[in-house]
Design an enzyme around this catalytic site. Structure first.
Site, PDB file in Angstrom:
ATOM      1  N   SER A  60      -3.033   6.815  -7.309  1.00 32.63           N
ATOM      2  CA  SER A  60      -3.076   6.524  -6.435  1.00 32.63           C
ATOM      3  C   SER A  60      -1.823   7.561  -6.358  1.00 32.63           C
ATOM      4  O   SER A  60      -1.069   7.989  -4.136  1.00 32.63           O
ATOM      5  CB  SER A  60      -3.207   5.283  -5.440  1.00 32.63           C
ATOM      6  OG  SER A  60      -1.792   4.941  -6.522  1.00 32.63           O
ATOM      7  N   LYS A  69       0.949  -0.465   2.096  1.00 33.85           N
ATOM      8  CA  LYS A  69       1.702   0.380   1.208  1.00 33.85           C
ATOM      9  C   LYS A  69       2.102   0.707   2.997  1.00 33.85           C
ATOM     10  O   LYS A  69       3.375   1.681   2.671  1.00 33.85           O
ATOM     11  CB  LYS A  69       0.606   2.105   1.151  1.00 33.85           C
ATOM     12  CG  LYS A  69       0.035   0.975  -0.908  1.00 33.85           C
ATOM     13  CD  LYS A  69      -0.913   2.545  -1.165  1.00 33.85           C
ATOM     14  CE  LYS A  69      -1.002   2.090  -2.333  1.00 33.85           C
ATOM     15  NZ  LYS A  69      -2.012   3.391  -2.779  1.00 33.85           N
TER      16      LYS A  69
END
Length: 815
Positions: free
Chosen positions: A664, A707
């Site tokens: 990611s 996030k």
């Protein structure tokens, strides 16, 4: 208007927050909903369980797989109980003594609700005979018969002695009884000849007398030798009489029991063996009387069956149906599936320093109790118990239950033991476990797939729709009633639906973790009670969510503090070349939170090598290394295609002291490399997440909400400027469901969310400059990011060529 907003505007507010509208619900509280809440979204798993429960062929056992908290146990329990109602009650199971071979007890299968009746009847039989048989030996009839036998054999013995004595007297020899026994002596004129007188007789007369005495002595010895034989005959006559008279009483009493169970052949055979053994061992009943002579209770209430020597006649009930139970198949949940609790055990007692046992010490296991029905086991616990899994497979393969202890299997002890009859097995086993365990069993145990032919896979989430929302509402009402909680109002249901949707990480899905829902409802009910409310409201749900997060947030807060105090270096303002904020997610149990990490890249002339520092020091996992190799290939195939790839670059997560895995951060790493090569700075008010493929497309990642919120909290700690934000993959937009505080900051223009599909879109946002597309002449627009990167790589290649040429000239000169 800046360059990046012309190309890729921030995500609109309607794509950042999804909330269920309480107005769509027509009820006041879930108390108004009387319909039962069914299991939601598990049709595939339910059909599999129903197939396993209904099919009668062997080996169609089922493995229920899926994450915990999705209602697996509850669904299995309800479905199996429903099927069990339509199946007949299984036979009762008992063990009885094998009189011919006591170490091999006999297993009897009896009609339901018969075992306890048989056990009670045998106990009554022994109690009755424990009174009747001793009384028999005290009756006048028995005493007269016994005296007659004694007198008969006494007369036989006395007659023989009298006849011998008369014969001896006729030969002038007397039979004398002394303390040492019988002896013979000569007589004269009816008087015993004394020793002194005998010595004065002529030798011829002495010899004649001695000869007669020797002959008579032999005859007397023969008579005395016949005494034990007569005694044995007397005993045999007495035993025969006892057996005849006892047999009449025992047979009469046993016949009463036989008539009660005349339809059951197995019991008939057992009672016949009991009758024969009782007749042969009638003296045991007399021993009971002797031990109870001084007891406080009269003979009429004495429980003879409790005497240890009568255990041989008892019935050991293994499984039975109680008279008041409904007649249907059993559903057994065994939560501690050890070997003994699964297949049964044989207990021992210590006697005179030795361990002994008998058939009454055989104890049933879960397989016995579930025989004829269903057995539910936790797969992980089963596999954790020594030898339990092997024993279960053997029982299913042999279709019978064989009891043997672990000590015997391992030959750890040597003691008196039993070999009970195996019991035929007809059971459907349901194992409940997770997907990883199922995959391991399928892969590593070839017998598993033969015995467990059906898998019931429980879903973790379901598509969100008006129909599933309605099912969810009814489910909430059912769970609240089941757990004795306050009803939930429409606002509370809507807030709970928001939370379950957010936990899936997809605004089009709804979580099916019923355990989490129960926990959240219970905590919200507690807060409602503290506020004196009679219902659970949206505020109670919100508080329960926030308090759960706060309880788990110690590490998160310490990390935020480290960033705020500049212990961990994260910039949320300004700009830097070759530096970008990446985002990761840390999970601690069920609690997850996002944290930013500084990613830096450095580039220079080289031989086409990209150094992943995390991998070099063995902190990078395989997925992270794969992402780095992909972005390396992206650079090599996008720029300067007609010259050698002459780059030496390095990537690292700054201040990372643990393992790094996942791809990611590959987009962020690529942005850092592009910035370093182009020497164009990246705005540090942005954080980036997303993976990248070889074509430069930005791909979806997990934990997007955590996030975004993690970087937002860092920006809050360092001060919101309105220039900060997060760049996410466009394919993650359906997963974005921001917290209220983050959404309000976006709404007020203090924070921004950008969604990109390509690396070029992302670099424009981060640098504020045009990325540039390759034109028909094969070049990028001058001054664009891509042109700067390509120019740098071309310059590296030319310098490498120059170095190679100089090195060649120096080598030729030396030659």
């Amino acid at each position: 208007m800046t360059e990046q907003t012309r190309h890729t505007p921030p995500v609109s507010l309607d794509r950042l927050k999804w909330r269920c509208d309480p107005a769509q619900f027509s009820f006041g509280t879930t108390e108004d909903l009387k319909e039962p809440g069914d299991l939601i979204g598990q049709d595939r798993a339910v059909d599999a369980i129903n197939l396993a429960a209904g099919i009668r062929q062997c080996d169609f056992n089922v493995f229920v797989l899926g994450p915990s908290g999705t209602g697996r146990f509850r669904a299995v329990k309800e479905l199996l109980k429903s099927h069990a109602q339509s199946l007949p009650a299984p036979d009762d199971l008992v063990y009885v003594n094998n009189f011919a071979a006591p170490h091999k007890p006999i297993a009897l299968r009896l009609p339901p609700k018969t075992a306890q009746a048989l056990k009670s009847e045998i106990e009554d039989l022994v109690d009755d005979l424990g009174i009747d048989i001793p009384n028999l030996f005290e009756t006048d009839e028995y005493q007269a018969t016994r005296r007659a036998i004694d007198e008969e054999f006494s007369e036989k013995q006395e007659a023989a002695m009298s006849e011998f004595a008369e014969k001896a007297r006729q030969q002038n020899v007397a039979l004398l009884r002394t303390p040492m026994g019988f002896m013979l002596a000569a007589t004269k004129d009816g008087e015993v000849v004394k020793k002194e007188e005998f010595s004065t007789l002529p030798e011829k007369e002495q010899a004649e007398i001695e000869k007669k005495i020797v002959a008579l002595q032999e005859e007397l010895s023969e008579i005395l030798r016949n005494v034990p034989r007569l005694e044995r005959e007397r005993r045999h006559r007495i035993e025969a009489t006892n057996a005849e008279m006892t047999g009449q009483i025992v047979s009469a009493r046993v016949d009463e029991t036989v008539r009660k169970f005349k339809e059951i052949e197995a019991i008939q055979d057992f009672l016949k063996a009991v009758r024969d053994d009782m007749i042969s061992n009638a003296e045991m009943f007399l021993a009971t009387t002797q031990q109870n002579d001084n007891g406080p209770f009269p003979d009429e209430v004495r429980k003879a069956h409790r005497a240890p020597w009568f255990r041989r006649y008892m019935v050991n009930v293994i499984v039975s149906q109680e008279p008041d139970e409904e007649g249907h198949a059993p559903v057994v949940f065994e939560h501690l599936p050890t070997l003994d609790r699964l297949t049964g055990r044989i207990e021992h007692v210590s006697q005179m320093g030795a361990l002994v046992t008998d058939f009454t010490m055989i104890k049933p296991g879960a397989l016995h109790r579930a025989n004829g029905g269903y057995l539910v086991l936790d797969a992980r616990r089963l596999l954790a118990e020594p030898m339990a899994w092997t024993a279960l497979k053997q029982c299913l393969q042999n279709r019978s239950i064989t009891i043997i202890s672990m000590a015997e299997r391992l030959s750890l002890v040597s003691t008196t033991s039993l070999e009970p009859d195996p019991i035929p097995l007809d059971v459907r086993v349901v194992l409940i476990g997770d997907r990883l365990l199922y995959a391991l069993l399928v892969t590593l145990d070839p017998e598993f797939s033969e015995l467990f032919k059906i898998e019931a896979d429980f879903e973790e989430d379901i598509n969100l729709s008006p129909e599933t929302s309605d099912q969810f509402v009814r489910l909430i009402g059912a769970r609240a009633r089941k757990n004795n909680l306050r009803p939930v109002d429409a606002g509370g249901v809507a807030r709970l639906l928001d939370e379950t949707t957010r936990r899936t990480g997809d605004r089009q899905k709804m979580s099916l973790h019923l355990g989490d829902i129960d926990d959240l409802l219970s905590e919200a009910d507690h807060y409602a009670s503290l506020d004196g409310q009679n219902r659970i409201r949206a505020d109670d749900i919100r508080k329960a969510v926030e308090e759960k997060q706060r309880r788990s947030a110690r590490i998160k807060e310490r990390m935020r503090e480290a960033v705020a105090r500049k212990t961990i270096l994260i910039d949320t303002d300004g700009e830097a070349v070759g530096q970008v904020n990446g985002l990761s997610v840390i999970g601690l149990g069920s609690f997850r939170f996002g944290r930013p990490s500084r990613i830096t890249a450095r580039t220079r002339l080289g031989a086409g090598k990209l150094v992943d520092i995390e991998r070099e020091v063995e902190l990078g996992g395989p997925l992270h290394s794969k992402g780095v190799l992909i972005l390396s290939n992206y650079l090599a195939t996008k720029y300067a295609l007609d010259v050698p790839y002459s780059l030496h670059a390095s990537l690292t997560f700054e201040q990372s002291y643990g393992g790094v895995d996942g791809d990611s951060a590959s987009a962020a790493e690529l942005f850092a490399l592009i910035s370093s090569l182009s020497e164009v700075p990246i705005q540090q008010g942005f954080a980036v997440t997303g993976s990248v493929n070889q074509g430069g497309l930005v791909q979806a990642i997990g934990g997007v909400n955590e996030k975004i919120e993690g970087f937002f909290e860092t920006c809050v700690d360092q001060g919101l400027t309105g220039r900060q934000g997060v760049v996410i993959p466009a394919s993650n937009l359906d997963h974005v469901m921001l917290r209220d505080d983050v959404f309000e900051a976006v709404e007020q223009g203090k924070f921004r969310i950008f969604a990109v599909e390509t690396i070029d879109q992302g670099i424009e946002i981060l640098t504020g400059r045009e990325a540039g597309e390759r034109r028909s002449d094969g070049t990028f627009p001058p001054g664009s990011i891509n042109a700067l990167v390509e120019d740098k790589l071309v310059s590296f290649a030319e310098k490498r060529r120059e170095f190679a040429r100089k090195d060649g000239e120096e080598t030729d000169g030396k030659r």
